[in-house]
Design a protein around this motif. Sequence first.
Motif, PDB file in Angstrom:
ATOM      1  N   CYS A 190       0.843  -1.200   0.000  1.00  0.00           N
ATOM      2  CA  CYS A 190       0.000   0.000   0.000  1.00  0.00           C
ATOM      3  C   CYS A 190       0.880   1.254   0.000  1.00  0.00           C
ATOM      4  O   CYS A 190       1.925   1.290   0.635  1.00  0.00           O
ATOM      5  N   CYS A 217      -6.186   4.643   3.956  1.00  0.00           N
ATOM      6  CA  CYS A 217      -4.900   4.923   3.286  1.00  0.00           C
ATOM      7  C   CYS A 217      -5.139   5.806   2.061  1.00  0.00           C
ATOM      8  O   CYS A 217      -4.328   6.661   1.747  1.00  0.00           O
ATOM      9  N   CYS A 273      -4.602  -0.027   0.322  1.00  0.00           N
ATOM     10  CA  CYS A 273      -5.195  -1.177   0.999  1.00  0.00           C
ATOM     11  C   CYS A 273      -6.576  -0.833   1.547  1.00  0.00           C
ATOM     12  O   CYS A 273      -7.415  -1.700   1.711  1.00  0.00           O
ATOM     13  N   SER A 274      -6.773   0.416   1.800  1.00  0.00           N
ATOM     14  CA  SER A 274      -8.067   0.754   2.413  1.00  0.00           C
ATOM     15  C   SER A 274      -8.447   2.209   2.104  1.00  0.00           C
ATOM     16  O   SER A 274      -7.634   2.973   1.579  1.00  0.00           O
ATOM     17  N   CYS A 287       2.226   2.585   6.063  1.00  0.00           N
ATOM     18  CA  CYS A 287       1.382   1.402   5.882  1.00  0.00           C
ATOM     19  C   CYS A 287       2.171   0.349   5.130  1.00  0.00           C
ATOM     20  O   CYS A 287       2.778   0.635   4.106  1.00  0.00           O
TER      21      CYS A 287
HETATM   22 ZN   LIG Z   1      -2.707   1.121   3.482  1.00  0.00          ZN
END
Ligand SMILES: [Zn+2]
Length: 168
Positions: A129, A154, A150-151, A134
Amino acid sequence: MWCSVFLISSFITEQKEKLTEVEQQLKKAEAAQRRRMQVEKANRENEAEAIRKILGQDSGREKRKAQNKKRREAMAQVEKAANALMLASSTIRWVMGPTGTVVTFPKDMGLPSIFESKPCSYPPPRENCAGPSCSNPYKYRDSKSKLPLCSLQCYKAVQEKLQAETTC
Ligand SMILES: [Zn+2]
């Protein structure tokens, strides 16, 4: 007188007969000797011939033996050469040249596993990521920035970072 003459004559004839007998015997003996000698000579000649034959055969055998030996030697040489070839083909050749070291392996032996070229189609290590601090492997890719994420967290962090960078 007559009687004595007869006697003498008889004696003479007897002597003569005896002589001729002896002569004949001598002649016979001589002939026999000659025959024996002839036979002996013939025997000797036969023997010599036989010996020659045997020697000839022997020499022929020797010749054959020599030929066989030669053939065997030739065969041995061929075998040796074949073995050498096989040995050469089953050995590793290490040639250090100006362009580098060439190592030749025999086909039947195959390349040792250390020289096996690993397939280069390994999947590249999955990107992590792009979010600050992260280390998660990415799950999404931002369609605008093409950054791995990743999310959403992020994503937001990256966006904020980008905006901060662009504003600066
Ligand atoms: Zn991330």
